[in-house]
Every structure is written in C-alpha cells, then in structure tokens.
Design an enzyme around this catalytic site. Structure first.
Site, PDB file in Angstrom:
ATOM      1  N   HIS A 157       0.842  -1.199   0.000  1.00 26.66           N
ATOM      2  CA  HIS A 157       0.000   0.000   0.000  1.00 26.66           C
ATOM      3  C   HIS A 157       0.878   1.250   0.000  1.00 26.66           C
ATOM      4  O   HIS A 157       2.068   1.187   0.335  1.00 26.66           O
ATOM      5  CB  HIS A 157      -0.917   0.022   1.233  1.00 26.66           C
ATOM      6  CG  HIS A 157      -2.106  -0.886   1.120  1.00 26.66           C
ATOM      7  ND1 HIS A 157      -2.036  -2.233   1.410  1.00 26.66           N
ATOM      8  CD2 HIS A 157      -3.386  -0.643   0.733  1.00 26.66           C
ATOM      9  CE1 HIS A 157      -3.228  -2.775   1.213  1.00 26.66           C
ATOM     10  NE2 HIS A 157      -4.069  -1.836   0.800  1.00 26.66           N
ATOM     11  N   LYS A 161      -0.447   4.774   4.544  1.00 30.71           N
ATOM     12  CA  LYS A 161      -1.312   3.821   5.274  1.00 30.71           C
ATOM     13  C   LYS A 161      -0.750   3.585   6.678  1.00 30.71           C
ATOM     14  O   LYS A 161       0.441   3.363   6.840  1.00 30.71           O
ATOM     15  CB  LYS A 161      -1.419   2.496   4.498  1.00 30.71           C
ATOM     16  CG  LYS A 161      -2.361   1.509   5.163  1.00 30.71           C
ATOM     17  CD  LYS A 161      -2.819   0.425   4.221  1.00 30.71           C
ATOM     18  CE  LYS A 161      -3.707  -0.594   4.918  1.00 30.71           C
ATOM     19  NZ  LYS A 161      -4.974  -0.011   5.379  1.00 30.71           N
TER      20      LYS A 161
END
Ligand code: NAD
Length: 268
Positions: A157, A161
């Site tokens: 990600h 995040k």
C-alpha cells in the site's frame, strides 16, 4: 431532489473525497453532507472543491451527530477510535452506517457489533468487487489443498497507510483459516525478522510493504512441494472502494439491524 441521502464521515480523507465525488455523480443518491475531523482546516470549505469536483454549495462540517440526523445512511472511512464513536452515535440516532475503516482493535470492533444490534451496519475492510470475489476463491483453494500447502499473504500500500497488515490481508487470512477449520489468531504469523527458525506448520504468514502511491495489492500464495499457486488482486484506482461503499449504503438503508459484509451486499 429525491434519492437516498448519504452523509460522508471523514470527507477530507483520500477515501472521503472519492466518496463525495461518487455520491454527487450517482443517480439515486443525494449528498447529505460531509464532516471532517473537528478543527480541520477544511471545515467551512465547499465539499465539491474539497473533493476536486465542481462546487456543490455544501460546506464541510465538523458535527457528526448533525450529519447523521440529516442522512438516511452514513459512510465512515476515518480512523478506528473515531469510527467506534460514530458507530455508537449512529446506533443512538437509529441510522444505518457503512464502515470502511480498518485496523479496529477488539474493543472498537465490539462497539461496532453492539451498534449492529440496534441499526444495520456494514463493516467491510474492502468494498471492491474483485477482492470480495478473491475472498471466495481463497476459501475454495484453501479447502481443496491440504494443510501441507503453506499459505503466505503479502500486500503493498501507499506510504500514508497507518495499519499493517491491511484489513484486507487479514480478511483473506481469515477466509483461508476458516476453510481449514482453524482460527486466524492461532494460525497467523505476522512478520518475520532475524533467526526465526523454520516455518511453523500450518502457519498463515503475513508481510506488509509500504511505498509511493500504491492503491493496494494483495497476493495470496499457496506454496506446495514442487509448485505454487498465486492469487493476486491489484487495485489501481480507489474509486472501486468508493463505488462499493455507495452500493453498500444504498443496499443497507432497507435492511433490518444486523452486522453485514460485502458478501451480503453483492449477493455473493
Ligand atoms: P486518510 O488518512 O486519507 O483519511 C482519513 C480521514 O479521516 C482524515 O481526513 C482524518 O482527518 C479523518 N478523521 C479522523 N477522525 C475524524 C473524525 N472524528 N471525524 C471526521 N473525520 C475524521 O485515510 P484513507 O486512505 O481515506 O483511509 C481511511 C480508512 O479507510 C483507513 O482505515 C483505510 O485503511 C480504510 N480504507 C478502507 C477501504 C475499504 O475498501 N474498506 C479502502 C481504502 C481505505
């Protein structure tokens, strides 16, 4: 204008802005408003401008209670502590709520479950169609392949995040564990570092990569003797999550109180 009034809690976030744009563009939906974290610089700004679409004539608010009162259903993509409070608030006001926030602790998840006894709640770590199909595939493959096939899950990600492994990776792990008749808590091996010794039989391993603007990649690997089966989902645009969440909101408003997932929303 007739339609389902949807309120966006966390409208200033990456997902919140996508949701505002999607609701404004979706037939049958009316944007009830959006709230940002109290004290955020964007409070008072036009919601459309914030979301990068034409002006909507609705100011960003900071009062979740007022927004819930003005909405038929709310969508919350914020952070775990805030989400637990919003779930309690939705329950006390009798409003359905779609929750996309990940990384909830046991207590925060318990607050969501308690809210679901009073109002309909969708709790979904991933609202995309592809990932929800992948959950079913992982379950099938884990059932077919014996426990001598090692299961490893890795995800990547964007650098912003804050929780790891992703809620989606954990959901994929839970699907594999359930298919094997074990709990994920028993089976999970979350990260390896140093002299870890050989792999624990039956473990479901997790690894998390972070960097750049990656929207979300998930790999589930079944590693056997002499062959590997790999199932992969790559998200290239977070609009897929917003579309899924809006679909969940439209579905949820007609449901009785209870805790639902995307499996029910999508009829899988
Ligand atoms: P983000 O950090 O860009 O946005 C979160 C926003 O919530 C921020 O603007 C923050 O200020 C705001 N916020 C915090 N407390 C608040 C409060 N009390 N009231 C109103 N707003 C508040 O993060 P993001 O990328 O948009 O992701 C948000 C959450 O959604 C994360 O948990 C992420 O993992 C999850 N997520 C879920 C899916 C899914 O499909 N379910 C997809 C993407 C992201």
């Amino acid at each position: 204008m007739a339609g389902t009034r949807i309120g966006v809690i966390g409208c200033a976030g990456r997902m919140g802005r996508m949701l505002v744009a999607d609701i404004a563009a979706t037939e049958g939906c009316v944007l009830a408003g959006g709230v940002a974290r109290p004290g955020a610089a964007c409070v008072g700004q036009d919601l459309g401008e914030l979301a990068g679409v034409p002006r909507l004539g609705i100011a960003v608010g900071d009062n979740a209670e007022r927004l819930l009162r003005d909405s038929d259903v709310a969508v919350d993509f914020t952070m775990p502590t805030a989400t637990a409070d919003h779930a309690k608030l939705a329950a006390s006001l009798g409003k359905p709520i779609v929750i996309g926030t990940t990384g909830l602790s046991g207590t925060e998840e318990a607050a969501v479950r308690a809210a679901a006894e009073k109002v309909p709640v969708v709790l979904a770590a991933n609202t995309s169609l592809g990932i929800n199909l992948l959950l079913g595939l992982v379950e099938q493959v884990a059932q077919r392949l014996g426990p001598d096939w090692d299961i490893e899950i890795f995800e990547m990600h964007h650098k912003g995040k804050v929780d790891a492994p992703s809620g989606t990776a954990l959901a994929l792990g839970r699907a594999a564990a359930a298919a094997r008749g074990v709990s994920l808590e028993e089976a999970a091996q979350r990260g390896r570092d140093g002299i870890t010794g050989p792999r624990r039989p039956g473990a479901i391993g997790f690894a998390a990569l972070r960097g750049g603007d990656a929207v979300g990649d998930h790999h589930v690997i079944f590693a056997g003797a002499g062959e590997r089966l790999e199932l992969v989902h790559r998200a290239t645009n977070r609009a897929i999550y917003a579309k899924g969440a809006v679909r969940a909101a439209l579905w949820l408003k007609d449901q009785p109180p209870g805790l639902y997932g995307m499996k029910e929303v999508l009829g899988l």
